[in-house]
Scaffold this motif. Sequence first.
Motif, PDB file in Angstrom:
ATOM      1  N   HIS A 137       0.833  -1.202   0.000  1.00 41.59           N
ATOM      2  CA  HIS A 137       0.000   0.000   0.000  1.00 41.59           C
ATOM      3  C   HIS A 137       0.871   1.257   0.000  1.00 41.59           C
ATOM      4  CE1 HIS A 137      -3.504  -2.514   0.869  1.00 41.59           C
ATOM      5  NE2 HIS A 137      -4.270  -1.451   0.703  1.00 41.59           N
ATOM      6  N   SER A 138       1.825   1.312   0.903  1.00 37.28           N
ATOM      7  CA  SER A 138       2.697   2.489   0.984  1.00 37.28           C
ATOM      8  C   SER A 138       3.614   2.588  -0.223  1.00 37.28           C
ATOM      9  CB  SER A 138       3.539   2.428   2.263  1.00 37.28           C
ATOM     10  OG  SER A 138       2.728   2.537   3.409  1.00 37.28           O
ATOM     11  N   GLY A 139       4.205   1.456  -0.609  1.00 31.83           N
ATOM     12  CA  GLY A 139       5.149   1.467  -1.714  1.00 31.83           C
ATOM     13  C   GLY A 139       4.512   1.826  -3.036  1.00 31.83           C
ATOM     14  N   VAL A 140       3.399   1.203  -3.341  1.00 34.97           N
ATOM     15  CA  VAL A 140       2.720   1.477  -4.614  1.00 34.97           C
ATOM     16  C   VAL A 140       2.210   2.922  -4.655  1.00 34.97           C
ATOM     17  CG1 VAL A 140       0.725   0.897  -6.031  1.00 34.97           C
ATOM     18  CG2 VAL A 140       2.136  -0.923  -5.048  1.00 34.97           C
ATOM     19  N   ALA A 141       1.664   3.388  -3.545  1.00 37.59           N
ATOM     20  CA  ALA A 141       1.179   4.772  -3.492  1.00 37.59           C
ATOM     21  C   ALA A 141       2.319   5.753  -3.745  1.00 37.59           C
ATOM     22  CB  ALA A 141       0.532   5.052  -2.135  1.00 37.59           C
ATOM     23  N   ALA A 142       3.446   5.546  -3.090  1.00 33.08           N
ATOM     24  CA  ALA A 142       4.598   6.434  -3.262  1.00 33.08           C
ATOM     25  C   ALA A 142       5.113   6.391  -4.696  1.00 33.08           C
ATOM     26  CB  ALA A 142       5.706   6.050  -2.296  1.00 33.08           C
ATOM     27  N   GLY A 143       5.142   5.200  -5.285  1.00 35.67           N
ATOM     28  CA  GLY A 143       5.590   5.072  -6.666  1.00 35.67           C
ATOM     29  C   GLY A 143       4.670   5.795  -7.645  1.00 35.67           C
ATOM     30  N   CYS A 144       3.367   5.637  -7.446  1.00 38.25           N
ATOM     31  CA  CYS A 144       2.400   6.298  -8.323  1.00 38.25           C
ATOM     32  C   CYS A 144       2.480   7.815  -8.189  1.00 38.25           C
ATOM     33  CB  CYS A 144       0.984   5.821  -7.995  1.00 38.25           C
ATOM     34  SG  CYS A 144       0.672   4.110  -8.473  1.00 38.25           S
ATOM     35  N   MET A 145       2.640   8.288  -6.976  1.00 44.26           N
ATOM     36  CA  MET A 145       2.771   9.736  -6.755  1.00 44.26           C
ATOM     37  C   MET A 145       4.009  10.280  -7.456  1.00 44.26           C
ATOM     38  SD  MET A 145       1.752   9.809  -2.710  1.00 44.26           S
ATOM     39  CE  MET A 145       0.163   9.202  -2.148  1.00 44.26           C
ATOM     40  N   ARG A 175      -1.892  -4.990   9.719  1.00 47.60           N
ATOM     41  CA  ARG A 175      -1.362  -5.635   8.515  1.00 47.60           C
ATOM     42  C   ARG A 175       0.159  -5.495   8.434  1.00 47.60           C
ATOM     43  NH1 ARG A 175      -5.935  -7.330   8.807  1.00 47.60           N
ATOM     44  NH2 ARG A 175      -7.546  -7.106   7.206  1.00 47.60           N
ATOM     45  N   HIS A 176       0.693  -4.411   9.029  1.00 47.46           N
ATOM     46  CA  HIS A 176       2.120  -4.139   8.960  1.00 47.46           C
ATOM     47  C   HIS A 176       2.584  -3.427  10.225  1.00 47.46           C
ATOM     48  CE1 HIS A 176       2.454  -5.149   4.680  1.00 47.46           C
ATOM     49  NE2 HIS A 176       1.343  -4.484   4.494  1.00 47.46           N
ATOM     50  N   THR A 177       3.903  -3.366  10.365  1.00 52.63           N
ATOM     51  CA  THR A 177       4.491  -2.498  11.389  1.00 52.63           C
ATOM     52  C   THR A 177       4.750  -1.142  10.739  1.00 52.63           C
ATOM     53  OG1 THR A 177       6.776  -3.075  10.793  1.00 52.63           O
ATOM     54  CG2 THR A 177       5.663  -4.486  12.403  1.00 52.63           C
ATOM     55  N   TYR A 178       5.027  -0.127  11.559  1.00 49.22           N
ATOM     56  CA  TYR A 178       5.328   1.183  10.990  1.00 49.22           C
ATOM     57  C   TYR A 178       6.582   1.127  10.119  1.00 49.22           C
ATOM     58  CZ  TYR A 178       1.792   4.054  13.264  1.00 49.22           C
ATOM     59  OH  TYR A 178       0.604   4.632  13.627  1.00 49.22           O
ATOM     60  N   LEU A 179       7.564   0.334  10.525  1.00 50.79           N
ATOM     61  CA  LEU A 179       8.798   0.236   9.755  1.00 50.79           C
ATOM     62  C   LEU A 179       8.524  -0.336   8.360  1.00 50.79           C
ATOM     63  CD1 LEU A 179      11.842   0.670   9.769  1.00 50.79           C
ATOM     64  CD2 LEU A 179      12.103  -1.667  10.639  1.00 50.79           C
ATOM     65  N   GLN A 180       7.645  -1.319   8.274  1.00 45.76           N
ATOM     66  CA  GLN A 180       7.312  -1.931   6.987  1.00 45.76           C
ATOM     67  C   GLN A 180       6.618  -0.949   6.051  1.00 45.76           C
ATOM     68  OE1 GLN A 180       5.057  -5.249   8.488  1.00 45.76           O
ATOM     69  NE2 GLN A 180       6.821  -6.644   8.445  1.00 45.76           N
ATOM     70  N   THR A 181       5.873  -0.021   6.618  1.00 45.78           N
ATOM     71  CA  THR A 181       5.197   0.976   5.782  1.00 45.78           C
ATOM     72  C   THR A 181       6.140   2.122   5.426  1.00 45.78           C
ATOM     73  OG1 THR A 181       4.371   2.208   7.710  1.00 45.78           O
ATOM     74  CG2 THR A 181       2.973   0.456   6.839  1.00 45.78           C
ATOM     75  N   ILE A 182       6.990   2.517   6.359  1.00 46.26           N
ATOM     76  CA  ILE A 182       7.888   3.655   6.133  1.00 46.26           C
ATOM     77  C   ILE A 182       8.976   3.315   5.122  1.00 46.26           C
ATOM     78  CG2 ILE A 182       9.625   5.144   7.220  1.00 46.26           C
ATOM     79  CD1 ILE A 182       7.909   4.978   9.788  1.00 46.26           C
ATOM     80  N   ILE A 183       9.566   2.123   5.241  1.00 49.07           N
ATOM     81  CA  ILE A 183      10.648   1.723   4.348  1.00 49.07           C
ATOM     82  C   ILE A 183      10.163   1.593   2.906  1.00 49.07           C
ATOM     83  CG2 ILE A 183      12.222  -0.169   3.770  1.00 49.07           C
ATOM     84  CD1 ILE A 183      13.171   1.503   6.091  1.00 49.07           C
ATOM     85  N   ALA A 184       8.914   1.179   2.736  1.00 55.26           N
ATOM     86  CA  ALA A 184       8.383   0.948   1.390  1.00 55.26           C
ATOM     87  C   ALA A 184       8.383   2.220   0.542  1.00 55.26           C
ATOM     88  CB  ALA A 184       6.967   0.381   1.487  1.00 55.26           C
ATOM     89  N   ALA A 185       8.087   3.359   1.158  1.00 54.09           N
ATOM     90  CA  ALA A 185       7.940   4.599   0.395  1.00 54.09           C
ATOM     91  C   ALA A 185       9.224   5.047  -0.315  1.00 54.09           C
ATOM     92  CB  ALA A 185       7.411   5.708   1.304  1.00 54.09           C
ATOM     93  N   PRO A 186      10.356   5.213   0.384  1.00 52.97           N
ATOM     94  CA  PRO A 186      11.570   5.657  -0.314  1.00 52.97           C
ATOM     95  C   PRO A 186      12.069   4.652  -1.341  1.00 52.97           C
ATOM     96  CG  PRO A 186      12.061   5.074   1.969  1.00 52.97           C
ATOM     97  CD  PRO A 186      10.579   5.116   1.840  1.00 52.97           C
ATOM     98  N   ILE A 187      11.864   3.357  -1.090  1.00 47.64           N
ATOM     99  CA  ILE A 187      12.260   2.340  -2.067  1.00 47.64           C
ATOM    100  C   ILE A 187      11.473   2.532  -3.358  1.00 47.64           C
ATOM    101  CG2 ILE A 187      12.155  -0.125  -2.612  1.00 47.64           C
ATOM    102  CD1 ILE A 187      12.832  -0.702   0.287  1.00 47.64           C
TER     103      ILE A 187
END
Length: 200
Positions: A137-145, A175-187
Amino acid sequence: MRHALNTQILDRIAVTISVLFNPFLLPLASILLIVRTSVATTQQGLLWMVIVILFASVLPMLFILLLFRLGQLSDFRLTVREQRAKPLIFSLVSALVGIGILYFLNVPREIVWLCIACVINGLVLTLITQVWKISFHSGVAAGCMTGLVTLISSQFVYLFILLPFIAWARVHRKRHTYLQTIIAAPIAVASTAVVLQLAL
């Protein structure tokens, strides 16, 4: 009583955010937005949209439904990390086929390369999720943005304000920890930006 009501409200907000930023639908919305801004006839635009919808959304969702019916998935949301590989790989292959068709039809390169960036982003996240349940969720959103900022307008940068809310929703729903959501965005931002910069 009040605490239970507040919890219920927060649960509904978290579910709504998770649905709105579904990682299977968000790239679709982003690509369709690019299609609408491209110079094309209405007929061309509709054809491109149908191809994107079919290969990026409909076929992957049908495959997930099939796996669920066969008992290979616990739910449609792919909450079990070990069950993610098959549907994610199928989704990536399906998207690649769609990209091939778009390329054959001489679709504007912005659309083709955004699709490619989405696939590479998905591939990176898929590889990581084999060992660690990173947040799609975080990773795909960040990529699309990142794609919208790069290909349409820098004004879309304000969408990044939504990332903390997406992270909170995924953690709130356990569904996730905060670290799992935070790391996804910059990647996701890095992979998407590199692909688009090299291509365009």
